[in-house]
Design a protein around this motif. Sequence first.
Motif, PDB file in Angstrom:
ATOM      1  N   THR A  10      -4.456  -1.569  -2.921  1.00  0.00           N
ATOM      2  CA  THR A  10      -5.538  -1.846  -3.868  1.00  0.00           C
ATOM      3  C   THR A  10      -6.400  -3.025  -3.433  1.00  0.00           C
ATOM      4  O   THR A  10      -7.629  -2.903  -3.341  1.00  0.00           O
ATOM      5  CB  THR A  10      -4.962  -2.105  -5.265  1.00  0.00           C
ATOM      6  N   PHE A  11      -5.775  -4.150  -3.179  1.00  0.00           N
ATOM      7  CA  PHE A  11      -6.561  -5.341  -2.871  1.00  0.00           C
ATOM      8  C   PHE A  11      -7.362  -5.214  -1.577  1.00  0.00           C
ATOM      9  O   PHE A  11      -8.543  -5.577  -1.555  1.00  0.00           O
ATOM     10  CB  PHE A  11      -5.655  -6.572  -2.819  1.00  0.00           C
ATOM     11  N   PRO A  12      -6.775  -4.700  -0.473  1.00  0.00           N
ATOM     12  CA  PRO A  12      -7.606  -4.543   0.735  1.00  0.00           C
ATOM     13  C   PRO A  12      -8.797  -3.617   0.522  1.00  0.00           C
ATOM     14  O   PRO A  12      -9.885  -3.886   1.052  1.00  0.00           O
ATOM     15  CB  PRO A  12      -6.623  -3.961   1.760  1.00  0.00           C
ATOM     16  N   LEU A  13      -8.612  -2.541  -0.235  1.00  0.00           N
ATOM     17  CA  LEU A  13      -9.728  -1.629  -0.470  1.00  0.00           C
ATOM     18  C   LEU A  13     -10.771  -2.206  -1.419  1.00  0.00           C
ATOM     19  O   LEU A  13     -11.912  -1.727  -1.440  1.00  0.00           O
ATOM     20  CB  LEU A  13      -9.202  -0.302  -1.030  1.00  0.00           C
TER      21      LEU A  13
ATOM     22  N   LEU B 236      -4.141   7.656  -3.483  1.00  0.00           N
ATOM     23  CA  LEU B 236      -3.533   6.650  -2.608  1.00  0.00           C
ATOM     24  C   LEU B 236      -2.406   5.921  -3.336  1.00  0.00           C
ATOM     25  O   LEU B 236      -1.371   5.610  -2.733  1.00  0.00           O
ATOM     26  CB  LEU B 236      -4.589   5.655  -2.141  1.00  0.00           C
ATOM     27  N   HIS B 237      -2.598   5.654  -4.613  1.00  0.00           N
ATOM     28  CA  HIS B 237      -1.525   5.034  -5.394  1.00  0.00           C
ATOM     29  C   HIS B 237      -0.339   5.990  -5.544  1.00  0.00           C
ATOM     30  O   HIS B 237       0.825   5.559  -5.476  1.00  0.00           O
ATOM     31  CB  HIS B 237      -2.056   4.631  -6.770  1.00  0.00           C
ATOM     32  N   GLU B 238      -0.633   7.274  -5.743  1.00  0.00           N
ATOM     33  CA  GLU B 238       0.458   8.258  -5.841  1.00  0.00           C
ATOM     34  C   GLU B 238       1.229   8.349  -4.541  1.00  0.00           C
ATOM     35  O   GLU B 238       2.465   8.443  -4.539  1.00  0.00           O
ATOM     36  CB  GLU B 238      -0.117   9.620  -6.219  1.00  0.00           C
ATOM     37  N   ALA B 239       0.498   8.299  -3.432  1.00  0.00           N
ATOM     38  CA  ALA B 239       1.177   8.348  -2.132  1.00  0.00           C
ATOM     39  C   ALA B 239       2.057   7.118  -1.929  1.00  0.00           C
ATOM     40  O   ALA B 239       3.165   7.211  -1.382  1.00  0.00           O
ATOM     41  CB  ALA B 239       0.140   8.452  -1.013  1.00  0.00           C
ATOM     42  N   ALA B 240       1.589   5.970  -2.380  1.00  0.00           N
ATOM     43  CA  ALA B 240       2.395   4.757  -2.252  1.00  0.00           C
ATOM     44  C   ALA B 240       3.669   4.859  -3.096  1.00  0.00           C
ATOM     45  O   ALA B 240       4.756   4.443  -2.654  1.00  0.00           O
ATOM     46  CB  ALA B 240       1.572   3.544  -2.671  1.00  0.00           C
TER      47      ALA B 240
ATOM     48  N   PRO C 114       5.117  -1.658  -7.290  1.00  0.00           N
ATOM     49  CA  PRO C 114       3.740  -1.882  -7.761  1.00  0.00           C
ATOM     50  C   PRO C 114       3.049  -3.050  -7.074  1.00  0.00           C
ATOM     51  O   PRO C 114       1.872  -2.948  -6.702  1.00  0.00           O
ATOM     52  CB  PRO C 114       3.924  -2.135  -9.263  1.00  0.00           C
ATOM     53  N   PHE C 115       3.774  -4.158  -6.882  1.00  0.00           N
ATOM     54  CA  PHE C 115       3.147  -5.295  -6.223  1.00  0.00           C
ATOM     55  C   PHE C 115       2.824  -4.979  -4.769  1.00  0.00           C
ATOM     56  O   PHE C 115       1.783  -5.389  -4.251  1.00  0.00           O
ATOM     57  CB  PHE C 115       4.067  -6.520  -6.294  1.00  0.00           C
ATOM     58  N   THR C 116       3.718  -4.236  -4.101  1.00  0.00           N
ATOM     59  CA  THR C 116       3.456  -3.846  -2.713  1.00  0.00           C
ATOM     60  C   THR C 116       2.251  -2.924  -2.631  1.00  0.00           C
ATOM     61  O   THR C 116       1.416  -3.045  -1.722  1.00  0.00           O
ATOM     62  CB  THR C 116       4.692  -3.165  -2.108  1.00  0.00           C
ATOM     63  N   THR C 117       2.143  -2.002  -3.596  1.00  0.00           N
ATOM     64  CA  THR C 117       0.984  -1.107  -3.630  1.00  0.00           C
ATOM     65  C   THR C 117      -0.307  -1.892  -3.812  1.00  0.00           C
ATOM     66  O   THR C 117      -1.318  -1.627  -3.153  1.00  0.00           O
ATOM     67  CB  THR C 117       1.135  -0.093  -4.770  1.00  0.00           C
ATOM     68  N   PHE C 118      -0.244  -2.888  -4.687  1.00  0.00           N
ATOM     69  CA  PHE C 118      -1.432  -3.717  -4.900  1.00  0.00           C
ATOM     70  C   PHE C 118      -1.781  -4.502  -3.646  1.00  0.00           C
ATOM     71  O   PHE C 118      -2.948  -4.591  -3.258  1.00  0.00           O
ATOM     72  CB  PHE C 118      -1.193  -4.668  -6.077  1.00  0.00           C
ATOM     73  N   ARG C 119      -0.765  -5.064  -3.002  1.00  0.00           N
ATOM     74  CA  ARG C 119      -1.002  -5.928  -1.844  1.00  0.00           C
ATOM     75  C   ARG C 119      -1.433  -5.132  -0.617  1.00  0.00           C
ATOM     76  O   ARG C 119      -2.276  -5.598   0.156  1.00  0.00           O
ATOM     77  CB  ARG C 119       0.259  -6.721  -1.529  1.00  0.00           C
TER      78      ARG C 119
END
Length: 309
Positions: free
Chosen positions: A227-230, A208-212, A219-224
Amino acid sequence: MKTSTTPAPAAPPSDPTEHRPALRKRLVPYWLLLPGILWLLVFFVAPLVYQASTSLQTGSLEEGFTVTWHWSTYSDALTEYYPQFLISVLYAATATALCLLLGYPLAYLIAFKAGRWRNLLMILVIAPFFTSFLIRTLAWKTILSDSGSVVSTLNSLGILDVTSALGITEGERVLATPLAVVCGLTYNFLPFMILPLYTSLERIDGRLHEAARDLYARPFTTFRKVTFPLSMPGVVAGTLLTFIPATGDYINAELLGSTDQKMVGNVIQSQFLRVLDYPTAAALSFILMAAILAMVTMYIRKSGTEDLV
């Protein structure tokens, strides 16, 4: 010409013993639950009923206590000790927020960046559990002592002047202040926050991180967004495991605080062991339990976490 029809043979009577294996299979889960149910009945339900009975009694230790259905004990206890309830909720909420701010980056590091050091870091997180809760709190009393290096460093940096203006420390000392109690709560319950967070983060699929990244997400958008919702189940579980015991804790306030920082746990302990006012102590215990239950229920519903509902 008549054709004779042969009647179908009657079915043999069913043997009751044939149903016994199926019945045993259906009863297996209940037999496995029986020890746990008995344990809860003996060590949770029975003391709870006894405490409920105690809260409705009147009398004294010399004359004895009798059940008089004195419901005003609850209102009297809440009216007299509501400041300690507010202090308990405030300290526990502050410590929970600090545990989340400190624990989330560490759990993220262990889950995604630690590599071969993951097991070592997990051992370091769990290591405080091998030491008594009381000894760990006494260690903080030494760390935050007036003659210690921590207080002298904070004084030299002028930080204590700011904290004194905010009302969380007093003068040039940290012990016997709200800051000391919150520090003790944060340290003692930090592992309860890190472990659920790590479990939740570790389950996130790295693809999922690779897809992002492939979609040019920062990175911050990926986290927001990912990562954080999951990781919300871990956030909810960690905050509950931290907030609930921190609200009823009395060791940190007893050793690191003063009479102005007494929490409701200190009041209950004093009523049971010093004042010997058992009805008031039992009523305070039930009020605390009901308040925590109400807050936890609202929190879970607001968080929208299906794993815990």
